[in-house]
Motif scaffolding. Structure first.
Motif, PDB file in Angstrom:
ATOM      1  N   UNK A  35       0.997  -1.174  -0.333  1.00 43.43           N
ATOM      2  CA  UNK A  35      -0.065  -0.026   0.070  1.00 43.43           C
ATOM      3  C   UNK A  35       0.911   1.263   0.053  1.00 43.43           C
ATOM      4  N   UNK A  36       1.899   1.133   0.726  1.00 43.87           N
ATOM      5  CA  UNK A  36       2.879   2.147   0.924  1.00 43.87           C
ATOM      6  C   UNK A  36       3.546   2.419  -0.453  1.00 43.87           C
ATOM      7  N   UNK A  37       4.189   1.412  -1.214  1.00 49.39           N
ATOM      8  CA  UNK A  37       5.092   1.404  -2.347  1.00 49.39           C
ATOM      9  C   UNK A  37       4.726   0.191  -3.165  1.00 49.39           C
ATOM     10  N   UNK A  38       3.854   0.509  -4.245  1.00 48.91           N
ATOM     11  CA  UNK A  38       3.277  -0.566  -4.996  1.00 48.91           C
ATOM     12  C   UNK A  38       4.391  -0.986  -5.949  1.00 48.91           C
ATOM     13  N   UNK A  39       5.379  -0.450  -5.713  1.00 44.28           N
ATOM     14  CA  UNK A  39       6.539  -0.855  -6.901  1.00 44.28           C
ATOM     15  C   UNK A  39       7.589  -1.544  -6.124  1.00 44.28           C
ATOM     16  N   UNK A  40       7.398  -2.049  -5.082  1.00 44.56           N
ATOM     17  CA  UNK A  40       8.415  -2.902  -4.150  1.00 44.56           C
ATOM     18  C   UNK A  40       8.453  -4.189  -4.667  1.00 44.56           C
ATOM     19  N   UNK A  41       9.208  -4.789  -5.520  1.00 42.79           N
ATOM     20  CA  UNK A  41       8.847  -5.999  -6.103  1.00 42.79           C
ATOM     21  C   UNK A  41       9.128  -7.043  -5.096  1.00 42.79           C
TER      22      UNK A  41
ATOM     23  N   UNK B  41      13.445 -11.068 -14.478  1.00 42.54           N
ATOM     24  CA  UNK B  41      14.497 -11.924 -14.420  1.00 42.54           C
ATOM     25  C   UNK B  41      15.133 -12.137 -13.232  1.00 42.54           C
ATOM     26  N   UNK B  42      14.680 -11.447 -11.883  1.00 43.84           N
ATOM     27  CA  UNK B  42      15.148 -11.844 -10.641  1.00 43.84           C
ATOM     28  C   UNK B  42      15.417 -13.010 -10.259  1.00 43.84           C
ATOM     29  N   UNK B  43      16.373 -13.607  -9.878  1.00 47.44           N
ATOM     30  CA  UNK B  43      16.545 -15.064  -9.554  1.00 47.44           C
ATOM     31  C   UNK B  43      15.862 -15.580  -8.275  1.00 47.44           C
ATOM     32  N   UNK B  44      15.990 -14.812  -7.279  1.00 49.24           N
ATOM     33  CA  UNK B  44      15.298 -15.196  -6.063  1.00 49.24           C
ATOM     34  C   UNK B  44      13.839 -15.387  -6.111  1.00 49.24           C
ATOM     35  N   UNK B  45      13.147 -14.326  -7.114  1.00 49.20           N
ATOM     36  CA  UNK B  45      11.653 -14.714  -7.383  1.00 49.20           C
ATOM     37  C   UNK B  45      11.562 -15.908  -8.470  1.00 49.20           C
TER      38      UNK B  45
ATOM     39  N   UNK C  82       3.909 -13.752  -7.639  1.00 57.52           N
ATOM     40  CA  UNK C  82       5.225 -13.783  -8.340  1.00 57.52           C
ATOM     41  C   UNK C  82       5.426 -13.398  -9.733  1.00 57.52           C
ATOM     42  N   UNK C  83       4.311 -13.351 -10.569  1.00 55.17           N
ATOM     43  CA  UNK C  83       4.123 -12.808 -11.878  1.00 55.17           C
ATOM     44  C   UNK C  83       4.254 -11.184 -11.753  1.00 55.17           C
ATOM     45  N   UNK C  84       3.644 -10.683 -10.751  1.00 56.90           N
ATOM     46  CA  UNK C  84       3.690  -9.163 -10.432  1.00 56.90           C
ATOM     47  C   UNK C  84       5.172  -8.880 -10.015  1.00 56.90           C
ATOM     48  N   UNK C  85       5.860  -9.499  -9.311  1.00 55.62           N
ATOM     49  CA  UNK C  85       7.047  -9.177  -8.596  1.00 55.62           C
ATOM     50  C   UNK C  85       8.120  -9.506 -10.012  1.00 55.62           C
ATOM     51  N   UNK C  86       7.838 -10.206 -10.739  1.00 51.90           N
ATOM     52  CA  UNK C  86       8.693 -10.453 -12.260  1.00 51.90           C
ATOM     53  C   UNK C  86       8.608  -9.322 -13.364  1.00 51.90           C
TER      54      UNK C  86
ATOM     55  N   UNK D  35       8.335  -7.074  -1.949  1.00 47.21           N
ATOM     56  CA  UNK D  35       6.990  -7.458  -1.128  1.00 47.21           C
ATOM     57  C   UNK D  35       6.049  -8.345  -1.969  1.00 47.21           C
ATOM     58  N   UNK D  36       5.924  -8.415  -3.390  1.00 46.58           N
ATOM     59  CA  UNK D  36       5.229  -9.260  -4.094  1.00 46.58           C
ATOM     60  C   UNK D  36       5.642 -10.709  -3.946  1.00 46.58           C
ATOM     61  N   UNK D  37       7.091 -10.756  -3.725  1.00 46.91           N
ATOM     62  CA  UNK D  37       7.733 -11.941  -3.680  1.00 46.91           C
ATOM     63  C   UNK D  37       7.465 -12.722  -2.527  1.00 46.91           C
TER      64      UNK D  37
END
Length: 279
Positions: A89-95, A127-131, A118-122, A97-99
């Protein structure tokens, strides 16, 4: 974090070989800001990004996210989810958090929302390997093995990915589950080469080799595990079966003594007492 792939409980702490243990280590990147530019080059001393340069909203969101990670690790899933929601809610762009939201919903057995997360995070961090690792493991749980393999391969191919051994291990376990035992063995070997102290990789390698009748190789991996502080009832029982098949009676008795002393009420001890070596 039971065990989906062996090693239920170790003498030092709890090693759950299910989702939590495997995936929690894949959260990554929650503490601190990036210090490189978009082109990947390191920032110069005069313009290096520090914590004070981070926008206030992003900083507050990260604090919420760090709280969420702590609650998630403690098994307080609903509290963790609430903190994740506040971070988003504070930062919708923090990938990240979606992970984490994906991991939370995996634990809640809501795979639809987990996959969306996970799809939102990606989408936010392609390409983030942790996600990718987490997403691949979720796909494996759904028996979507081809997609899972693709995601693991993509994660492992990232040159700077420090969790490569974990992803090789998870991929190997998934391949074995899919019936690709030879491929699974090779993936587990790659994991073991990168991290020989990983008890899950060591146990599963030993077990695969034992089932195939390669006793000397199986003995190598299981002995190394049983000589460490991470030995548990399951690894000791496998060691007993390997040594018994190799007619090493002294080793059998030594391992049985450890099993009785440390895990007297385990199902493996009960199996030993009734001579159920082939169950």
């Amino acid at each position: 974090m039971k065990p989906q792939f062996g090693l239920r409980r170790f003498s030092r702490g709890v090693w759950n070989a299910g989702l939590a243990t495997l995936l929690l280590t894949a959260l990554g990147g929650l503490s601190g800001c990036a210090s490189t530019g978009e082109d990947g080059a390191s920032a110069t001393r005069s313009d290096r990004v520090t914590e004070s340069d981070e926008p206030e909203g992003r900083r507050r969101a990260r604090i919420r996210l760090e709280l969420a990670v702590g609650y998630f690790e403690q098994g307080q899933t609903n509290v963790a989810l609430d903190e994740v929601k506040q971070a988003i809610s504070i930062d919708p762009g923090l990938f990240e958090a979606y992970n984490l939201r994906g991991l939370v919903y995996m634990r809640l057995n809501d795979t639809k929302v987990a996959e969306e997360s996970f799809r939102r995070a990606l989408a936010l961090k392609p390409g983030d390997p942790n996600v990718l690792h987490n997403y691949a493991w979720m796909l494996c749980q759904q028996a979507r093995y081809v997609e899972s393999q693709q995601a693991f391969t993509q994660a492992i191919s990232v040159p700077v990915y420090v969790g490569r051994s974990k992803s090789w291990m998870a991929q190997g376990l998934c391949q074995v589950r899919a019936g690709l035992r030879a491929e699974g063995e090779q993936s587990l070997l790659r994991s073991y080469e990168l991290d020989p102290g990983n008890p899950i990789a060591g146990y599963n390698l030993a077990n695969l080799l034992f089932e195939r009748g390669e006793l000397v190789r199986s003995q190598f991996y299981v002995r190394r595990l049983n000589n460490s502080e991470l030995a548990n009832s399951e690894s000791l029982w496998l060691g007993i079966k390997v040594e018994r098949r190799m007619r090493n009676q002294e080793a059998v008795q030594q391992l049985a003594g450890q099993l009785r002393k440390r895990f007297a009420k385990s199902r493996e001890m009960a199996a030993f007492d009734r001579g159920a070596f082939d169950e």
